[in-house]
Design a protein around this motif. Structure first.
Motif, PDB file in Angstrom:
ATOM      1  N   GLN A  16     -50.551  45.336  -4.387  1.00 18.11           N
ATOM      2  CA  GLN A  16     -51.055  46.622  -3.897  1.00 18.11           C
ATOM      3  C   GLN A  16     -49.921  47.377  -3.219  1.00 18.11           C
ATOM      4  OE1 GLN A  16     -54.437  46.111  -1.315  1.00 18.11           O
ATOM      5  NE2 GLN A  16     -54.693  48.291  -0.987  1.00 18.11           N
ATOM      6  N   TYR A  17     -49.893  48.693  -3.415  1.00 15.26           N
ATOM      7  CA  TYR A  17     -48.863  49.556  -2.841  1.00 15.26           C
ATOM      8  C   TYR A  17     -49.553  50.536  -1.901  1.00 15.26           C
ATOM      9  CZ  TYR A  17     -46.580  47.361  -6.710  1.00 15.26           C
ATOM     10  OH  TYR A  17     -46.098  46.410  -7.580  1.00 15.26           O
ATOM     11  N   ILE A  18     -49.262  50.423  -0.611  1.00  6.90           N
ATOM     12  CA  ILE A  18     -49.967  51.188   0.410  1.00  6.90           C
ATOM     13  C   ILE A  18     -48.980  52.133   1.094  1.00  6.90           C
ATOM     14  CG2 ILE A  18     -51.312  51.039   2.540  1.00  6.90           C
ATOM     15  CD1 ILE A  18     -51.921  48.076   1.630  1.00  6.90           C
ATOM     16  N   VAL A  19     -49.271  53.419   1.067  1.00  7.37           N
ATOM     17  CA  VAL A  19     -48.437  54.406   1.755  1.00  7.37           C
ATOM     18  C   VAL A  19     -48.727  54.315   3.257  1.00  7.37           C
ATOM     19  CG1 VAL A  19     -47.893  56.852   2.014  1.00  7.37           C
ATOM     20  CG2 VAL A  19     -48.394  55.920  -0.256  1.00  7.37           C
ATOM     21  N   VAL A  20     -47.676  54.038   4.034  1.00  8.30           N
ATOM     22  CA  VAL A  20     -47.813  53.890   5.488  1.00  8.30           C
ATOM     23  C   VAL A  20     -46.992  54.941   6.240  1.00  8.30           C
ATOM     24  CG1 VAL A  20     -48.401  51.431   5.351  1.00  8.30           C
ATOM     25  CG2 VAL A  20     -45.998  52.122   5.608  1.00  8.30           C
ATOM     26  N   THR A  21     -46.572  55.974   5.560  1.00  7.96           N
ATOM     27  CA  THR A  21     -45.712  57.002   6.149  1.00  7.96           C
ATOM     28  C   THR A  21     -46.305  57.594   7.424  1.00  7.96           C
ATOM     29  OG1 THR A  21     -44.980  57.551   3.914  1.00  7.96           O
ATOM     30  CG2 THR A  21     -44.420  59.113   5.669  1.00  7.96           C
ATOM     31  N   LYS A  22     -47.579  57.938   7.404  1.00 10.00           N
ATOM     32  CA  LYS A  22     -48.209  58.571   8.568  1.00 10.00           C
ATOM     33  C   LYS A  22     -48.199  57.628   9.777  1.00 10.00           C
ATOM     34  CE  LYS A  22     -50.487  62.344   6.507  1.00 10.00           C
ATOM     35  NZ  LYS A  22     -49.257  63.049   6.294  1.00 10.00           N
ATOM     36  N   MET A  23     -48.371  56.336   9.543  1.00 12.47           N
ATOM     37  CA  MET A  23     -48.332  55.359  10.635  1.00 12.47           C
ATOM     38  C   MET A  23     -46.929  55.305  11.252  1.00 12.47           C
ATOM     39  SD  MET A  23     -50.441  52.479   8.556  1.00 12.47           S
ATOM     40  CE  MET A  23     -51.279  51.459   9.728  1.00 12.47           C
ATOM     41  N   GLU A 113     -38.366  63.615  14.496  1.00  3.88           N
ATOM     42  CA  GLU A 113     -39.008  63.448  13.186  1.00  3.88           C
ATOM     43  C   GLU A 113     -38.187  62.520  12.302  1.00  3.88           C
ATOM     44  OE1 GLU A 113     -41.928  64.927  12.234  1.00  3.88           O
ATOM     45  OE2 GLU A 113     -42.128  65.859  14.204  1.00  3.88           O
ATOM     46  N   ILE A 114     -38.870  61.827  11.393  1.00  2.29           N
ATOM     47  CA  ILE A 114     -38.169  60.986  10.414  1.00  2.29           C
ATOM     48  C   ILE A 114     -37.429  61.887   9.441  1.00  2.29           C
ATOM     49  CG2 ILE A 114     -38.429  59.310   8.555  1.00  2.29           C
ATOM     50  CD1 ILE A 114     -41.006  58.389   9.866  1.00  2.29           C
ATOM     51  N   GLU A 115     -36.178  61.594   9.222  1.00  4.83           N
ATOM     52  CA  GLU A 115     -35.368  62.343   8.261  1.00  4.83           C
ATOM     53  C   GLU A 115     -35.547  61.670   6.901  1.00  4.83           C
ATOM     54  OE1 GLU A 115     -31.811  65.133   7.890  1.00  4.83           O
ATOM     55  OE2 GLU A 115     -33.207  64.804   9.526  1.00  4.83           O
ATOM     56  N   ARG A 116     -36.332  62.317   6.029  1.00  2.00           N
ATOM     57  CA  ARG A 116     -36.579  61.764   4.694  1.00  2.00           C
ATOM     58  C   ARG A 116     -36.699  62.900   3.700  1.00  2.00           C
ATOM     59  NH1 ARG A 116     -42.186  61.796   3.439  1.00  2.00           N
ATOM     60  NH2 ARG A 116     -43.409  62.512   5.201  1.00  2.00           N
ATOM     61  N   GLY A 117     -36.574  62.562   2.439  1.00  2.00           N
ATOM     62  CA  GLY A 117     -36.711  63.564   1.393  1.00  2.00           C
ATOM     63  C   GLY A 117     -38.140  64.064   1.295  1.00  2.00           C
ATOM     64  N   GLY A 118     -38.311  65.228   0.709  1.00  2.00           N
ATOM     65  CA  GLY A 118     -39.624  65.847   0.627  1.00  2.00           C
ATOM     66  C   GLY A 118     -40.674  65.028  -0.089  1.00  2.00           C
ATOM     67  N   ALA A 119     -40.280  64.229  -1.062  1.00  2.00           N
ATOM     68  CA  ALA A 119     -41.238  63.411  -1.811  1.00  2.00           C
ATOM     69  C   ALA A 119     -41.170  61.936  -1.410  1.00  2.00           C
ATOM     70  CB  ALA A 119     -40.977  63.541  -3.310  1.00  2.00           C
ATOM     71  N   GLN A 120     -40.342  61.619  -0.445  1.00  2.12           N
ATOM     72  CA  GLN A 120     -40.109  60.218  -0.075  1.00  2.12           C
ATOM     73  C   GLN A 120     -41.194  59.723   0.882  1.00  2.12           C
ATOM     74  OE1 GLN A 120     -36.408  59.553   2.028  1.00  2.12           O
ATOM     75  NE2 GLN A 120     -35.971  57.807   0.724  1.00  2.12           N
ATOM     76  N   GLU A 121     -41.880  58.669   0.492  1.00  2.40           N
ATOM     77  CA  GLU A 121     -42.923  58.041   1.311  1.00  2.40           C
ATOM     78  C   GLU A 121     -42.520  56.604   1.619  1.00  2.40           C
ATOM     79  OE1 GLU A 121     -45.465  59.687   2.468  1.00  2.40           O
ATOM     80  OE2 GLU A 121     -45.480  61.452   1.159  1.00  2.40           O
ATOM     81  N   VAL A 122     -43.102  56.049   2.669  1.00  5.27           N
ATOM     82  CA  VAL A 122     -42.864  54.652   3.039  1.00  5.27           C
ATOM     83  C   VAL A 122     -44.032  53.830   2.500  1.00  5.27           C
ATOM     84  CG1 VAL A 122     -42.418  53.029   4.914  1.00  5.27           C
ATOM     85  CG2 VAL A 122     -41.735  55.437   5.155  1.00  5.27           C
ATOM     86  N   TYR A 123     -43.711  52.766   1.791  1.00  2.00           N
ATOM     87  CA  TYR A 123     -44.715  51.889   1.204  1.00  2.00           C
ATOM     88  C   TYR A 123     -44.678  50.499   1.816  1.00  2.00           C
ATOM     89  CZ  TYR A 123     -45.991  54.687  -2.904  1.00  2.00           C
ATOM     90  OH  TYR A 123     -46.488  55.644  -3.742  1.00  2.00           O
ATOM     91  N   PHE A 124     -45.863  49.945   2.071  1.00  2.00           N
ATOM     92  CA  PHE A 124     -46.008  48.512   2.304  1.00  2.00           C
ATOM     93  C   PHE A 124     -46.494  47.937   0.983  1.00  2.00           C
ATOM     94  CE2 PHE A 124     -48.121  44.607   3.283  1.00  2.00           C
ATOM     95  CZ  PHE A 124     -47.285  44.021   4.217  1.00  2.00           C
ATOM     96  N   CYS A 125     -45.805  46.927   0.478  1.00  2.00           N
ATOM     97  CA  CYS A 125     -46.101  46.368  -0.843  1.00  2.00           C
ATOM     98  C   CYS A 125     -46.651  44.954  -0.709  1.00  2.00           C
ATOM     99  CB  CYS A 125     -44.838  46.333  -1.697  1.00  2.00           C
ATOM    100  SG  CYS A 125     -44.011  47.923  -1.857  1.00  2.00           S
ATOM    101  N   GLU A 126     -47.874  44.765  -1.134  1.00  2.00           N
ATOM    102  CA  GLU A 126     -48.529  43.454  -1.117  1.00  2.00           C
ATOM    103  C   GLU A 126     -48.304  42.767  -2.455  1.00  2.00           C
ATOM    104  OE1 GLU A 126     -49.776  40.390  -0.362  1.00  2.00           O
ATOM    105  OE2 GLU A 126     -51.071  41.413   1.102  1.00  2.00           O
TER     106      GLU A 126
END
Length: 142
Positions: A16-23, A113-126
């Motif tokens: 499972q691939y979970i977007v955790v960017t907001k956290m 703020e986190i410096e990241r690209g416009g489409a770049q998200e952080v994923y937790f990968c199970e």
């Protein structure tokens, strides 16, 4: 200054691939750090942390790619009885996929703020779920 926050997820699937960017963004805001670094790290050897674009089709491509690299039906040495654990190790693919994806991601923090690209998200990968999983966000700076 160092600020740290732990997050717990209850995963629902084997892979499972979970977007955790907001956290992660919330932890950075709560830290009060204006300029520095943030690290996101998994506490597990069969789960990973990575960055990518959050598109369902791309998540599917990543999943298929990893399954081709690390097939379930290969005769892995880890898929055997482990006397130290008192059980059979049935998760060699989870260990190998996590090794390929990596267990952490780093970002710069600029102006709070986190410096990241416009489409770049952080994923937790199970890669060995469903399970209860923990990742840590550590923010360092001033």
């Amino acid at each position: 200054m160092v600020y740290e926050e732990k997050f717990t997820l209850l995963t629902r699937e084997y892979n499972q691939y979970i977007v955790v960017t907001k956290m992660v963004e919330r932890a950075v805001r709560d830290s009060g750090v204006q300029n520095g670094m943030v690290t996101v790290i998994s506490k597990h050897t069969t789960a990973g942390v990575t960055t990518n674009e959050s598109l369902e089709c791309l998540e599917s491509d990543i999943d298929v790619f990893l399954k081709r690299l690390v097939p379930e039906d290969y005769p892995y040495s880890h898929a055997r009885m482990l006397a130290d654990y008192g059980s059979t190790a049935g998760n060699p693919t989870g260990h190998l996929k996590a090794m390929l994806v990596g267990n952490h991601a780093h970002f710069m923090v600029r102006d709070g703020e986190i410096e990241r690209g416009g489409a770049q998200e952080v994923y937790f990968c199970e890669f060995d779920g469903p399970s209860e999983r923990t990742f840590i966000v550590q923010v360092m700076g001033e």
